[in-house]
Design a protein around this motif. Sequence first.
Motif, PDB file in Angstrom:
ATOM      1  N   ASP A 129      46.986  47.954  32.070  1.00 10.73           N
ATOM      2  CA  ASP A 129      47.579  47.277  33.226  1.00 10.73           C
ATOM      3  C   ASP A 129      48.956  47.848  33.559  1.00 10.73           C
ATOM      4  O   ASP A 129      49.313  47.995  34.730  1.00 10.73           O
ATOM      5  N   HIS A 130      49.709  48.171  32.529  1.00  8.62           N
ATOM      6  CA  HIS A 130      51.054  48.707  32.718  1.00  8.62           C
ATOM      7  C   HIS A 130      51.001  50.065  33.420  1.00  8.62           C
ATOM      8  O   HIS A 130      51.786  50.326  34.347  1.00  8.62           O
ATOM      9  N   LEU A 131      50.088  50.921  33.021  1.00  9.68           N
ATOM     10  CA  LEU A 131      49.986  52.255  33.609  1.00  9.68           C
ATOM     11  C   LEU A 131      49.444  52.201  35.032  1.00  9.68           C
ATOM     12  O   LEU A 131      49.776  53.069  35.850  1.00  9.68           O
ATOM     13  N   ARG A 132      48.621  51.219  35.322  1.00 11.08           N
ATOM     14  CA  ARG A 132      48.078  51.073  36.670  1.00 11.08           C
ATOM     15  C   ARG A 132      48.983  50.243  37.574  1.00 11.08           C
ATOM     16  O   ARG A 132      48.633  49.988  38.726  1.00 11.08           O
ATOM     17  N   ARG A 133      50.118  49.798  37.018  1.00  8.32           N
ATOM     18  CA  ARG A 133      51.087  48.998  37.780  1.00  8.32           C
ATOM     19  C   ARG A 133      50.444  47.728  38.337  1.00  8.32           C
ATOM     20  O   ARG A 133      50.680  47.330  39.487  1.00  8.32           O
ATOM     21  N   GLU A 134      49.627  47.104  37.498  1.00  7.23           N
ATOM     22  CA  GLU A 134      48.946  45.875  37.868  1.00  7.23           C
ATOM     23  C   GLU A 134      49.483  44.712  37.038  1.00  7.23           C
ATOM     24  O   GLU A 134      50.004  44.919  35.933  1.00  7.23           O
ATOM     25  N   PRO A 135      49.367  43.478  37.542  1.00  5.74           N
ATOM     26  CA  PRO A 135      49.785  42.324  36.731  1.00  5.74           C
ATOM     27  C   PRO A 135      48.931  42.211  35.472  1.00  5.74           C
ATOM     28  O   PRO A 135      47.830  42.763  35.395  1.00  5.74           O
ATOM     29  N   SER A 136      49.446  41.501  34.498  1.00  4.68           N
ATOM     30  CA  SER A 136      48.710  41.314  33.260  1.00  4.68           C
ATOM     31  C   SER A 136      47.362  40.662  33.550  1.00  4.68           C
ATOM     32  O   SER A 136      47.281  39.651  34.241  1.00  4.68           O
ATOM     33  N   SER A 137      46.303  41.225  33.019  1.00  2.00           N
ATOM     34  CA  SER A 137      44.948  40.800  33.361  1.00  2.00           C
ATOM     35  C   SER A 137      44.478  39.666  32.463  1.00  2.00           C
ATOM     36  O   SER A 137      45.123  39.291  31.477  1.00  2.00           O
ATOM     37  N   ASP A 138      43.294  39.139  32.796  1.00  2.32           N
ATOM     38  CA  ASP A 138      42.681  38.082  31.993  1.00  2.32           C
ATOM     39  C   ASP A 138      42.296  38.597  30.612  1.00  2.32           C
ATOM     40  O   ASP A 138      42.202  37.812  29.662  1.00  2.32           O
ATOM     41  N   ASP A 139      42.058  39.907  30.499  1.00  4.24           N
ATOM     42  CA  ASP A 139      41.716  40.468  29.182  1.00  4.24           C
ATOM     43  C   ASP A 139      42.851  40.271  28.192  1.00  4.24           C
ATOM     44  O   ASP A 139      42.615  39.977  27.017  1.00  4.24           O
ATOM     45  N   VAL A 140      44.086  40.439  28.662  1.00  5.17           N
ATOM     46  CA  VAL A 140      45.237  40.225  27.790  1.00  5.17           C
ATOM     47  C   VAL A 140      45.378  38.738  27.466  1.00  5.17           C
ATOM     48  O   VAL A 140      45.619  38.362  26.309  1.00  5.17           O
ATOM     49  N   ALA A 141      45.203  37.893  28.465  1.00  6.68           N
ATOM     50  CA  ALA A 141      45.383  36.448  28.269  1.00  6.68           C
ATOM     51  C   ALA A 141      44.381  35.886  27.264  1.00  6.68           C
ATOM     52  O   ALA A 141      44.731  35.028  26.447  1.00  6.68           O
ATOM     53  N   GLU A 202      53.618  56.700  29.613  1.00  3.86           N
ATOM     54  CA  GLU A 202      54.631  56.370  30.618  1.00  3.86           C
ATOM     55  C   GLU A 202      55.231  57.631  31.222  1.00  3.86           C
ATOM     56  O   GLU A 202      55.535  57.665  32.424  1.00  3.86           O
ATOM     57  N   ARG A 203      55.407  58.660  30.421  1.00  2.00           N
ATOM     58  CA  ARG A 203      55.942  59.912  30.951  1.00  2.00           C
ATOM     59  C   ARG A 203      55.025  60.489  32.025  1.00  2.00           C
ATOM     60  O   ARG A 203      55.485  60.960  33.071  1.00  2.00           O
TER      61      ARG A 203
END
Length: 305
Positions: A129-141, A202-203
């Motif tokens: 999610d971080h690399l795709r610049r998306e909000p934290s997904s349900d998978d993380v929750a 991130e680089r």
Amino acid sequence: MITRPQNPSVWVLLFSLKGSIIPVIWRKVLFTMFISTVVVATHGTLYHYKVVLTATPFTLWGLTLAIFLGFRNTVAYQRFWEARTLWGELLIVSRNLTRQLVSFMPGLARSERLALAHTLIGFGYALRDHLRREPSSDDVARLLDPEAAATLEGKQNLPNALLGLLGKRVVDRAQQAGTSDIVQVEMDQQLTRLSYVLAGCERIAYTPIPYPYILMLHRVVHIYCFLLPFCLVNSIGAFTPFAVGVLAYTFFGLDALGDQISDPFDTQPNDLPLNALCRTLEISVLELLEEPAPAPPQAEDGVLL
């Protein structure tokens, strides 16, 4: 990522649109062929002025353009392959850490072992999610327990925060289990490798290919394809739109393909299948713990995301 048969037929290779760059560039190619048709119809006359262009400058120009496009695509593929290597490293380290949890902490309660495993799996999903610049997904929750969710609330770099939480939990459980200092150091080294994976991804994600370089290539490709009909109309006549279409497909295709793979973490068909990689990580970790694992990832319409 496009999934394809190992030995595709000639028909598939020549006419299949799945996995092809045609859906991205067909408008540009058709517009170029339309310009070529107009040039043929007017015999290369523009505002009552006969435009005469010889093949020599286009030969030199095309050679230079092909070299620059090849160099840019090589750089883009290096970024793509480095990103895939880093995600392979993530899978290796996750398996190592899980194996060490099982081998060196046999007395750890099932709930505590699962909490560590879920934190490790959640790191993979959070990194995606971080690399795709998306909000934290349900998978993380679904993987984070209430304590972890409260600790990570409001963090801007969630995978980095998850890695810090995982490090604290691993050290605490290792000390409770009475593992030796050497084992704790080895497990910390595995966590350090995860930090390198995070920083390396991130680089790639936040350091794109310099924009002026891409802009120059875009402009030169378009100008070359739009002027090419004036060079060919006197020599091949009515076949000019076909010849220009083939060359436009080549140059526009190389340009668009370089754009796609230069950002390997996006959700385009030719990018890395981060969803599938995260699911593979989850399956590997849970099976090592002899816990129920989800089904393997399946391609949808020939595309694995």
